[in-house]
Design a protein around this motif. Structure first.
Motif, short mmCIF file in Angstrom:
data_model
loop_
_atom_site.label_atom_id
_atom_site.label_comp_id
_atom_site.label_asym_id
_atom_site.label_seq_id
_atom_site.Cartn_x
_atom_site.Cartn_y
_atom_site.Cartn_z
N ALA A 211 -10.13 -4.28 -21.75
CA ALA A 211 -9.74 -5.98 -22.24
C ALA A 211 -8.62 -6.03 -20.98
O ALA A 211 -8.66 -7.50 -20.91
CB ALA A 211 -9.46 -5.92 -23.41
N MET A 212 -7.63 -5.02 -20.71
CA MET A 212 -6.65 -5.64 -19.42
C MET A 212 -7.47 -5.32 -17.84
O MET A 212 -6.97 -6.34 -17.40
CB MET A 212 -5.99 -4.35 -19.68
CG MET A 212 -5.17 -4.34 -18.03
SD MET A 212 -4.18 -2.72 -18.37
CE MET A 212 -5.20 -1.40 -17.26
N TYR A 213 -8.30 -4.93 -18.13
CA TYR A 213 -9.73 -5.03 -16.63
C TYR A 213 -10.06 -6.26 -16.40
O TYR A 213 -9.87 -7.08 -15.81
CB TYR A 213 -10.05 -4.20 -16.68
CG TYR A 213 -11.16 -4.14 -15.61
CD1 TYR A 213 -10.72 -4.64 -14.46
CD2 TYR A 213 -12.64 -5.06 -15.66
CE1 TYR A 213 -11.46 -4.13 -12.92
CE2 TYR A 213 -13.18 -5.32 -14.50
CZ TYR A 213 -13.04 -5.10 -13.27
OH TYR A 213 -14.17 -4.87 -12.30
N GLN A 214 -10.34 -6.61 -18.00
CA GLN A 214 -10.81 -8.79 -18.37
C GLN A 214 -9.27 -9.37 -17.51
O GLN A 214 -9.68 -10.33 -16.75
CB GLN A 214 -10.59 -8.99 -19.67
CG GLN A 214 -13.08 -8.39 -19.73
CD GLN A 214 -13.55 -7.94 -18.22
OE1 GLN A 214 -14.06 -9.84 -17.98
NE2 GLN A 214 -14.06 -6.87 -18.10
N VAL A 215 -8.77 -8.92 -18.09
CA VAL A 215 -6.26 -9.80 -17.32
C VAL A 215 -6.83 -9.86 -16.03
O VAL A 215 -6.84 -10.80 -15.08
CB VAL A 215 -6.07 -9.59 -18.01
CG1 VAL A 215 -4.44 -10.45 -17.78
CG2 VAL A 215 -5.81 -10.04 -19.33
N LYS A 216 -7.00 -9.09 -15.01
CA LYS A 216 -6.44 -8.45 -14.10
C LYS A 216 -8.16 -9.11 -12.91
O LYS A 216 -7.36 -9.51 -11.92
CB LYS A 216 -6.70 -7.11 -13.29
CG LYS A 216 -5.60 -6.23 -14.79
CD LYS A 216 -5.10 -4.71 -14.15
CE LYS A 216 -4.77 -4.21 -12.34
NZ LYS A 216 -3.58 -4.90 -12.85
N LYS A 217 -9.03 -9.78 -13.89
CA LYS A 217 -9.99 -9.71 -12.73
C LYS A 217 -10.42 -10.74 -12.69
O LYS A 217 -10.34 -11.75 -12.17
CB LYS A 217 -11.43 -9.37 -13.62
CG LYS A 217 -12.46 -10.04 -12.77
CD LYS A 217 -14.02 -8.37 -13.34
CE LYS A 217 -14.45 -8.88 -14.39
NZ LYS A 217 -15.76 -9.07 -14.99
N ALA A 218 -9.42 -11.75 -13.66
CA ALA A 218 -9.34 -13.44 -14.07
C ALA A 218 -7.86 -13.94 -13.02
O ALA A 218 -7.54 -13.48 -12.29
CB ALA A 218 -9.06 -13.40 -15.53
N GLU A 219 -7.09 -14.02 -13.99
CA GLU A 219 -5.31 -14.43 -13.66
C GLU A 219 -4.73 -13.62 -13.86
O GLU A 219 -3.48 -14.05 -13.04
CB GLU A 219 -5.33 -16.53 -13.74
CG GLU A 219 -5.52 -16.11 -15.62
CD GLU A 219 -5.31 -17.30 -16.55
OE1 GLU A 219 -3.97 -18.28 -16.13
OE2 GLU A 219 -5.97 -18.07 -16.55
N LYS A 220 -5.08 -12.46 -14.47
CA LYS A 220 -3.34 -11.95 -14.68
C LYS A 220 -2.15 -12.39 -15.33
O LYS A 220 -2.64 -13.48 -15.34
CB LYS A 220 -3.20 -11.18 -12.94
CG LYS A 220 -4.22 -10.90 -12.48
CD LYS A 220 -3.46 -9.48 -11.29
CE LYS A 220 -4.07 -8.87 -10.27
NZ LYS A 220 -3.61 -8.22 -9.07
N GLY A 221 -1.86 -12.19 -15.43
CA GLY A 221 -0.18 -12.25 -16.46
C GLY A 221 -0.56 -12.51 -17.59
O GLY A 221 1.16 -13.07 -18.23
N TYR A 222 -1.06 -12.35 -18.31
CA TYR A 222 -0.91 -12.08 -19.89
C TYR A 222 -1.75 -10.52 -20.39
O TYR A 222 -2.60 -10.66 -19.85
CB TYR A 222 -1.68 -13.43 -20.05
CG TYR A 222 -3.12 -14.10 -20.31
CD1 TYR A 222 -3.92 -13.51 -20.62
CD2 TYR A 222 -3.71 -14.07 -18.88
CE1 TYR A 222 -5.48 -13.65 -21.01
CE2 TYR A 222 -4.91 -13.94 -18.25
CZ TYR A 222 -6.01 -13.67 -19.55
OH TYR A 222 -7.18 -13.74 -19.09
#
Length: 477
Positions: A193-204
């Motif tokens: 789940a964290m990797y999906q955030v970092k791969k997208a726009e980060k910051g949440y």
């Protein structure tokens, strides 16, 4: 510090040190208070991160495993994995001391923003784990996560210049027991789940998505299989006859790629993965060599006449390099003048690549334009490619016997091609009526299941299709 138990039940502590001369010195420690303080210091160093005061990786693992042995204590729980987003930039811009201050600020924010019982740990440089446990529902924990996100958004590190550097992080959450009751699995899920955030726009912070994880796992497995296929050359080439519209004889064979792994057989799958993995050149090389190898086997075993052309599907942007071309000449020079390069990629042709293909030593330089009329092929492509053969897309050929518009399209293309010395191939023929109609429209060559299906060993043309061709020619005579 060592603990020694004596036979009378007393306990003494000794300290072993090394003298300046290198000799071991053993001293009895009489002050029990200092012993206990020393022990506490050692335990703290063992369990806590020196920079943030949070648990370290080992302590977090130990405490988490202990909790997971008691489901009644865990209740509803959530594992939150966090990466700090600005650490590298802070280190590069202001130096590692300020990077450490940024990490310390994050640790303080976490401690002050979550309930005291929450397990908080710094796992590595910019990675933190938080375990929320003992709640009645996910909603209770979501409220805590929202409070944490708000606290993070209001936290900043004041830099030497007076400018404030906002604390920014990306996080992934997995749920106990909804996602899993296994700690290692929850870690894997939270990390995903964290990797999906970092791969997208980060910051949440986002929650684990099982459907997305399953899809990603499948894609990962497909990529693994694809590279296995490339490394072990697990390809078979099927051959489908291209038939003369004049007498029904076999004019050429088209080599069609198939994967040898059950989960990966279709050419469109293979080409898509090759594009994503930047392996289009390897597919081009394997297609040229393996199709020629099969064709040479058919020649040596007298399974074909020997004068048929070989249509090889090529990727418009790819071509063999010098060493590959030399090796091809050494092995298959007897075949090169029969090769027709069939352009299949759904992009405009790469003119540099086309020129390289044309000028390859020993090749005929003859092209076929595949799937003409499918949407990407147009007059500009015809002019740039200057093909000797135009293959009409099956979307035009399907039901052509009952569609006047399609018949008009084919009539126009045939007229255009014949004026320029090009031959028209009607592919995808599946019925006697379709075959008869394209014969009436004066196409030159025929291909499709009605005539012969692709196979690893070339098959003869069906007697029924040959009979249709012969009846048509007799009628004209």
């Amino acid at each position: 510090m060592y603990e020694i138990s004596f036979s009378d039940g007393t306990i003494r502590y000794i300290r072993m040190e090394t003298s300046r001369e290198g000799y071991a010195q053993i001293g009895l420690v009489e002050d029990f208070t200092s012993v206990m303080l020393e022990r506490q210091r050692m335990e703290h160093e063992r369990d806590y991160d020196a920079l943030t005061g949070l648990y370290n990786r080992r302590a977090f693992q130990r405490e988490s495993e202990a909790l997971f042995e008691h489901s009644e204590v865990l209740g509803h729980a959530a594992l939150l994995m966090i990466d700090l987003d600005n650490l590298k930039r802070t280190n590069d811009t202001f130096g590692h001391d300020w990077g450490d201050a940024y990490i310390r600020q994050a640790g303080q924010c976490f401690i002050s923003s979550v309930p005291a019982k929450t397990l908080c740990a710094r796992i590595s440089g910019d990675e933190f784990n938080l375990l929320f446990y003992g709640y009645q529902s996910q909603e209770e924990i979501r409220a805590l996560l929202q409070n944490l996100s708000l606290a993070v958004s209001n936290t900043a590190l004041e830099l030497p210049s007076g400018r404030k550097l906002p604390l920014r992080l990306s996080g992934g959450v997995s749920w106990y027991p909804e996602n899993s009751t296994d700690l290692s699995t929850l870690k894997k899920y939270a990390d995903f789940a964290m990797y999906q955030v970092k791969k997208a726009e980060k910051g949440y912070i986002t929650e684990f998505d099982l459907e997305l994880f399953t899809k990603n796992a499948k894609e990962t497995e497909m990529r693994r299989l694809f590279h296995k296929m490339l490394n072990e050359e697990l390809f078979t080439y099927y051959f489908q006859p291209i038939v003369s519209a004049t007498d029904g004889s076999i004019y050429a064979y088209e080599a069609l790629m198939r994967g040898n792994l059950p989960a990966l057989t279709r050419p469109d799958q293979i080409l898509q993965l090759a594009h994503e993995e930047e392996c289009l050149h390897e597919i081009e090389r394997l297609t040229m060599f393996l199709s020629a190898k099969s064709y040479a086997t058919f020649l040596s075993t007298h399974q074909i006449r020997g004068d048929e052309l070989l249509f090889v599907n090529s990727i418009a942007s790819q071509y063999m390099n010098h060493d590959e071309a030399v090796a091809y000449v050494e092995q298959y020079s007897f075949l090169q003048d029969r090769i027709v390069i069939e352009i299949t990629e759904e992009d405009s042709p790469d003119l540099t690549a086309l020129l390289k293909k044309r000028e390859m030593p020993g090749f005929s330089g003859v092209f076929a334009l595949d799937d003409y009329g499918s949407g990407y092929s147009n007059e500009k492509t015809l002019l740039e490619l200057a093909p000797a053969y135009i293959k009409l897309d099956l979307s035009i050929i399907r039901d052509i016997d009952s569609d006047p518009d399609k018949q008009q399209i084919v009539e126009n293309i045939v007229s255009y091609a014949h004026q320029r010395g090009m031959k028209i191939i009607a592919e995808g023929l599946e019925t006697p009526a379709e075959l008869l109609k394209v014969l009436e429209l004066d196409v030159d060559l025929l291909q499709g299941y009605f005539l012969a299906k692709p196979s690893a060993v070339p098959k003869p043309v069906s007697a029924e299709s040959v009979a249709v061709i012969e009846r048509f020619r007799k009628h004209l005579a």
